[in-house]
Design a protein around this motif. Structure first.
Motif, short mmCIF file in Angstrom:
data_model
loop_
_atom_site.label_atom_id
_atom_site.label_comp_id
_atom_site.label_asym_id
_atom_site.label_seq_id
_atom_site.Cartn_x
_atom_site.Cartn_y
_atom_site.Cartn_z
N THR A 247 -4.66 6.32 -2.17
CA THR A 247 -4.05 5.02 -1.89
C THR A 247 -3.88 4.20 -3.16
OG1 THR A 247 -5.30 5.02 0.17
CG2 THR A 247 -4.21 2.98 -0.42
N LEU A 248 -2.70 3.67 -3.33
CA LEU A 248 -2.46 2.66 -4.36
C LEU A 248 -2.31 1.33 -3.66
CD1 LEU A 248 0.19 4.42 -6.63
CD2 LEU A 248 -2.12 3.78 -7.30
N ILE A 249 -3.03 0.34 -4.15
CA ILE A 249 -3.09 -0.94 -3.44
C ILE A 249 -2.68 -2.08 -4.37
CG2 ILE A 249 -4.65 -2.58 -2.29
CD1 ILE A 249 -6.43 -0.12 -1.65
N TYR A 250 -1.91 -2.98 -3.81
CA TYR A 250 -1.58 -4.22 -4.53
C TYR A 250 -1.85 -5.38 -3.58
CZ TYR A 250 1.02 -7.96 -6.76
OH TYR A 250 1.35 -9.16 -7.34
N SER A 251 -2.47 -6.41 -4.09
CA SER A 251 -2.68 -7.61 -3.28
C SER A 251 -2.60 -8.83 -4.18
CB SER A 251 -4.05 -7.56 -2.59
OG SER A 251 -4.23 -8.72 -1.81
N ASN A 252 -1.96 -9.85 -3.67
CA ASN A 252 -1.80 -11.06 -4.46
C ASN A 252 -1.91 -12.26 -3.53
OD1 ASN A 252 -0.26 -13.37 -5.54
ND2 ASN A 252 0.17 -12.02 -7.25
N TYR A 253 -2.70 -13.22 -3.96
CA TYR A 253 -2.76 -14.48 -3.22
C TYR A 253 -2.52 -15.62 -4.20
CZ TYR A 253 -4.33 -18.63 -0.89
OH TYR A 253 -4.37 -19.90 -0.38
N ASN A 254 -1.63 -16.51 -3.86
CA ASN A 254 -1.31 -17.61 -4.75
C ASN A 254 -1.23 -18.91 -3.99
OD1 ASN A 254 -0.75 -17.70 -7.63
ND2 ASN A 254 0.35 -15.80 -7.20
N THR B 80 0.85 -1.19 0.00
CA THR B 80 0.00 0.00 0.00
C THR B 80 0.88 1.24 0.00
OG1 THR B 80 -1.50 -1.21 1.46
CG2 THR B 80 -1.96 1.10 1.12
N LEU B 81 0.60 2.13 -0.92
CA LEU B 81 1.27 3.44 -0.93
C LEU B 81 0.19 4.48 -0.70
CD1 LEU B 81 3.74 5.26 -1.46
CD2 LEU B 81 3.15 5.18 -3.89
N ARG B 82 0.35 5.27 0.37
CA ARG B 82 -0.69 6.25 0.71
C ARG B 82 -0.10 7.65 0.82
NH1 ARG B 82 -3.43 3.25 5.72
NH2 ARG B 82 -1.29 2.60 6.02
#
Lengths: 769, 274
Positions: free
Chosen positions: A351-358, A335-337
């Motif tokens: 907010t820039l959000i990144y989420s990854n589930y693998n 997260t970049l806020r």
């Protein structure tokens, strides 16, 4: 943005001036922080002494209060901190940062926090639970691993879905209906070790808030709850470290200033070592892996009084393998806020959000299977502190989801073979506004609206199925082409009427539409579960929730009582058709049955927040049912249906250094499907079922205890021991019940109960310097 | 392959559970419900139809199922021929005049205890096996691989003009190789043939395999698929259990199935070097 500052704000100021009857008013604004660490304090109360006028610091510690010029002081309070009176002599808008000092007396450490002693009566919040991280050090948990999600399960309306699991159901909702966000980034699988531990390292968590009802308009996308977890920012005054060594894992956190009072960092890691211990003792063969790890990191930089940026990240992984089998799964979030203050009343957060589930699974090197989900998101949130009577929030968000439903690769002598399910893409967006209005000293309301939209986006193929789930038609969509669109208008309102100084009545209504679904055959939530988007065949689920509550404080606000009731009307809830195969199934959409759901119940809570003996009792009486024609022509209880759910948590401060705590948990067994008869067919004996979930697992109860011992006080060093026992009276609760042919009497069938945990002692050593 | 992946995942899940878990036989009260009618009916080429009618029993009941001796059973085909099936004792009813004929459709009607049930099934031609082969199942990478055994692969001639499915019952060295039915769907392999691959058992060189292949329609295939769910046992991550859906209606268990059978016996040959 310049437009806002130049034109919109003056207009708003004008309205404001009219509202305040022509008095000369000024705005006082700033950040509330911890004096020692510089951590911002969320939910601190800033008010005019002796009056009801006031405000609360937001998630970034920011407050803004517009007051008449003749006000000569403000007070600021936050539970666990010394209140502060701040003399004022303002002739213009003023920036005033507030530093509060933590109370030093350990005995007065609170267990369950309210922002102000009677904040539970003042706020419009209904169906909201706030968890102080301090509570985590006291509540006994499985194998001594401090766990946010398991502690939340001791709150009313939040119940565990199976023994030892971090998965939880909120007011009858399914596991995938909980939006769990870590610094605003969604965490899609919040569990380690098949669900026995959560991915959240308690050492880096600053604030946990759960919204079960009355969910504010700035949240959307999940039908049942929001678990908002905020990481610490890091001490910006001095370096410090803390950690612990436990039976399952060890952890270490380091934090400190990068530029004193301007920039700080925190880095925290945790790793389990069952594999290392077992390998050392010869219990595990070489090549066996059995571990998880977490790594949290965050930096923040205050550029100036009006701008601050935060960069936070989390990565965690489980790795589990023996012989040639192996499985691993993990989340990565980032997260970049950017906080920016327009004038001194309009606070924005970008907010820039990144989420990854693998998730991955291997059999040797020849077979590999994977699935996952990846998000890129952008959010813009504004808070406008219009005047002491109105705080307006508005914003928008958009998230691009990429779903990998499953890919299987098999390498062999004859060549490679691949089963790849079509990747799916979707854009989920929302725009909202809400206003927290104080209409009188007694009546306040937070009301708003969220407009959500979901687009499934090509490249992809949409299929039509017949009654036998066979494809009968298909439509191909090119990359970027809209395949399906859903739009939903979601009103939200919470109202509070203060009956007296000690009592208030609250009601709320919220409507939420959920566009993402978790395909899961298990009730406990497993890493193999797969996220899929709403499509032409999988309709979005919508929940309308009504709730009402009575809140009363006793003994000068040292005790809080609440009684809340709720009714949830759900549409397009999902279940699976008979024999649904969820793994690597191209046509899984055809196996999903949808229908109606309803959940209603009552939650009672009694909390004692201070004193030598503190703790809480929570009780939930509930019913959750579905009506899905493909499964049953009548309403049937869901697997999350629990009639009674009782938790009693008590903490006793024996001495300044030793505290004892205990938690007793009781709940009705889950609804489950058992056979009611049997019959012979083609040489087999088969079970005959008369209805879905018409039986109950046995009632569940257990007692956990913990002794927390502080080490001798030293100037720069603190240490403590936690000695715990899970399931003290060694009751073998049923995890599952299955039926099999008796080995003692062949030809007869017997019921077998599988229990996971008897008594489990543990010890953890914690340190801080 | 999917099944083996599922199993492996379950094994790993269970591995962690069993670090602490224990099992215990318990008493559990299950509802004593009114018995339901259970029908097991077949129609095969050249043979009269057979139907066995019984009642279901309580789950823990050890007594034999009660027979239904007073049912009215009518068998008819798509050309309007029909006859009443006669009771032969032991719950068994058979036809006399109507015998199975490939490409015919049959309807079976049953009246028991004042309730009527009816089911339909198509009799499809006998399967044509094109080839029987075996593929190595290795555990591990290429250098340290462990041979688990061989999967049995049976390729069938596809019939593009009709929807035909196959159910297999396989005995290995005189005993059923698996508790479940082997199934082959219309999803063809690269050569355009239907392919069955054994997923729940392995074979080894020297094994004698008695393979019975039934040609069935899609509804019967779906019924066997659902039966397999019930026969494959309770896994922690299994879906909620359910009754396999009868083609005879609601509140009745079992199935009326028209099917063609072909049998073959093979001995697994020596298969390359391990």
């Amino acid at each position: 943005m310049k437009y806002i500052e130049k034109y919109a704000l003056p207009v708003i100021m004008l309205v404001l001036a009219i509202q305040l009857n022509g008095q000369t008013t000024y705005t006082v604004s700033g950040i509330v922080t911890d004096e020692q660490s510089g951590e911002v304090l969320i939910g601190a109360t800033i008010s005019i002494p002796g009056e009801s006028t006031g405000t609360i610091s937001n998630s970034y510690g920011f407050y803004s209060l517009t007051i008449p010029g003749n006000i000569k002081s403000l007070s600021c309070s936050y539970v666990g901190y010394e209140s502060k009176n701040l003399p004022l002599d303002i002739t213009e808008d003023t920036a005033m940062n507030i530093r509060l000092r933590a109370q030093s007396t350990k005995l007065e450490e609170v267990v369950v926090r309210a922002e102000k002693s009677d904040q539970n009566l003042r706020s419009t919040n209904i169906g909201v639970e706030k968890l102080d991280v301090a509570v985590l050090t006291k509540v006994p948990v499985l194998l001594g691993e401090k766990d946010v999600l398991k502690t939340l399960q001791l709150m009313p309306g939040i119940s565990t879905i199976s023994e030892g699991s971090t998965g939880f159901s909120v007011r009858g909702g399914s596991v995938d209906q909980n939006l769990i966000i870590l610094d605003e980034a969604p965490v899609y699988s919040a569990s380690h070790l098949m669900g026995f531990f959560s991915v959240f390292n308690a050492d880096v968590i600053k604030d946990v808030t759960v919204y079960k009802g009355g969910i504010p308009a700035n949240f959307g996308g999940r039908a049942s709850s929001v678990v908002d977890i905020q990481m610490k920012d890091g001490n910006n005054r001095q370096f410090s470290a803390n950690g612990g060594i436990g039976l399952i894992s060890s952890r270490l956190s380091v934090e400190g200033p990068i530029v004193k009072d301007r920039a700080s960092f925190i880095v925290s890691g945790r790793r389990s070592y069952a594999d290392l211990l077992a390998a050392g003792s010869g219990l595990l063969e070489a090549g066996t892996s059995l571990y998880f790890y977490d790594l949290n990191a965050k930096i923040n930089y205050r550029i100036n009084e009006k701008n601050r940026i935060y960069l936070s990240a989390y990565t965690g992984k489980d790795d589990f393998g023996f012989d040639a089998f192996g499985t691993d799964w993990g989340n990565i979030t980032g997260t970049l806020r950017w906080n920016h203050l327009y004038g001194n009343r309009l606070f924005s957060n970008t907010t820039l959000i990144y989420s990854n589930y693998n998730y991955g699974f291997n059999i040797g090197e020849a077979h590999h299977m994977s699935s996952g989900i990846e998000d890129f998101g952008l959010k813009e949130d504004f808070t406008l502190f219009l005047n002491p009577k109105n705080t307006l929030k508005f914003g928008l968000s958009s998230t691009y989801h990429t779903f990998n439903p499953g890919k299987l690769t098999v390498s062999g002598e004859e060549g490679n073979f691949e089963t790849v399910l079509e990747e799916k893409n979707a854009l989920e967006s929302g725009i909202y506004f809400s206003n927290l209005g104080k209409f009188s000293d007694r009546f306040s309301a937070e009301y708003g609206m969220r407009l959500s939209m979901f687009n499934q986006i090509g490249e992809g193929t949409a299929y039509t199925y017949d009654e036998f789930n066979k494809r009968i038609d298909s439509s191909y969509y090119a990359s970027g082409e809209i395949m399906q669109t859903y739009v939903s208008l979601e009103p939200r309102i919470s109202m509070n009427y203060r009956l007296s100084e000690q009592t208030s009545l609250k009601v709320s209504y919220n409507r939420i539409t959920q566009y993402l679904h978790l395909l899961s055959n298990s009730t406990s939530g497993q890493p193999t579960d797969t996220w899929v988007p709403s499509t032409k065949n999988i309709l979005p689920a919508t929940v309308n929730q009504f709730s009402a509550g009575y809140f009363r404080n006793f003994l000068d606000n040292k005790m809080e009582f609440s009684a809340e009731s709720y009714y949830k009307d759900m549409s397009n809830v999902t279940d699976y058709e008979r024999g649904a195969n969820l793994l690597l199934n191209d046509d899984v959409e055809a196996s999903i049955a949808t229908g109606k759901g309803r959940s209603y119940g009552m939650e009672l809570s009694l909390k004692k927040k201070q004193g030598k003996i503190n703790g809480w009792v929570s009780y939930t009486l509930a019913r959750t049912e579905n009506l899905i024609e493909e499964i049953s022509p009548e309403w049937y209880p869901t697997t999350y249906d629990k009639t009674h759910d009782l938790s009693i948590v008590a903490n006793y401060e024996l001495t300044k250094r030793i505290s004892l705590s205990a938690a007793w948990i009781f709940y009705t067994g889950n609804a489950v499907t058992f056979p009611s008869g049997k019959f012979g067919y083609d040489g087999h004996y088969l079970a005959y079922y008369t209805g879905r979930n018409e039986y109950r697992m046995p009632d569940y109860h257990r007692l956990d205890i913990n002794i927390h011992i502080l080490g001798k006080e030293r100037k720069r060093w603190e240490s403590s021991w936690d000695i715990s026992a899970y399931n003290v009276y060694n009751r073998y609760n049923a995890y599952s019940i299955y039926f099999e042919e008796s080995s003692a009497n062949p030809g007869t069938t017997e019921a077998v109960k599988l229990s996971l945990f008897g008594i489990i002692p543990s010890v953890t050593w914690n340190f801080k310097f | 392959m999917k099944n083996s992946v599922y199993k492996s995942i379950s094994i790993i899940s269970l591995f962690s559970f069993f670090l602490y878990s224990c099992t215990e036989v318990i008493d559990i009260d299950l509802n004593s419900t009114n018995p339901v009618v259970v029908a097991e009916g077949y129609m095969e080429p050249g043979s009269p139809a057979s139907l066995r009618l019984t009642y279901s029993t309580d789950y823990f009941n050890m007594e034999e199922a009660r027979l239904i001796e007073n049912a009215r059973v009518i068998l008819s085909d798509q050309r309007g021929k029909s006859e009443s099936m006669m009771y032969q004792g032991d719950g068994l009813y058979t036809s006399e005049q109507l015998r199975g004929k490939v490409h015919n459709d049959y309807t079976l009607s049953i009246e028991v205890d004042g309730k009527a049930y009816s089911g339909f099934s198509s009799l499809l031609p006998q399967a044509e096996i094109i080839s029987i082969s075996y593929s190595k199942l290795l555990l591990g990478d290429s250098e340290a691989s462990q041979l688990l055994g061989y999967a049995l692969n049976v390729a069938f001639q596809e019939h593009p003009e009709m929807d035909v499915y196959y159910a297999l019952k396989i005995k290995k060295n005189g005993l059923y190789a698996a508790n479940t039915y082997g199934l082959a769907s219309t999803r063809a392999n690269d050569e355009g043939n239907l392919m069955y691959e054994s997923k729940s058992f392995f074979v080894s060189p020297g094994d004698t395999l008695e393979i019975a292949v039934y040609s069935i329609d899609f509804e019967a295939y779906a019924y066997y698929s659902e039966l397999n769910e019930g026969l494959s046992g309770n896994m922690i991550m299994s879906p909620a259990p359910f009754n396999a859906r009868s083609n005879l209606g609601e509140d009745i268990m079992g199935y009326f199935m028209a099917r063609s059978r072909m049998d073959t016996i093979v001995v697994v040959p020596t298969l390359g070097t391990e």
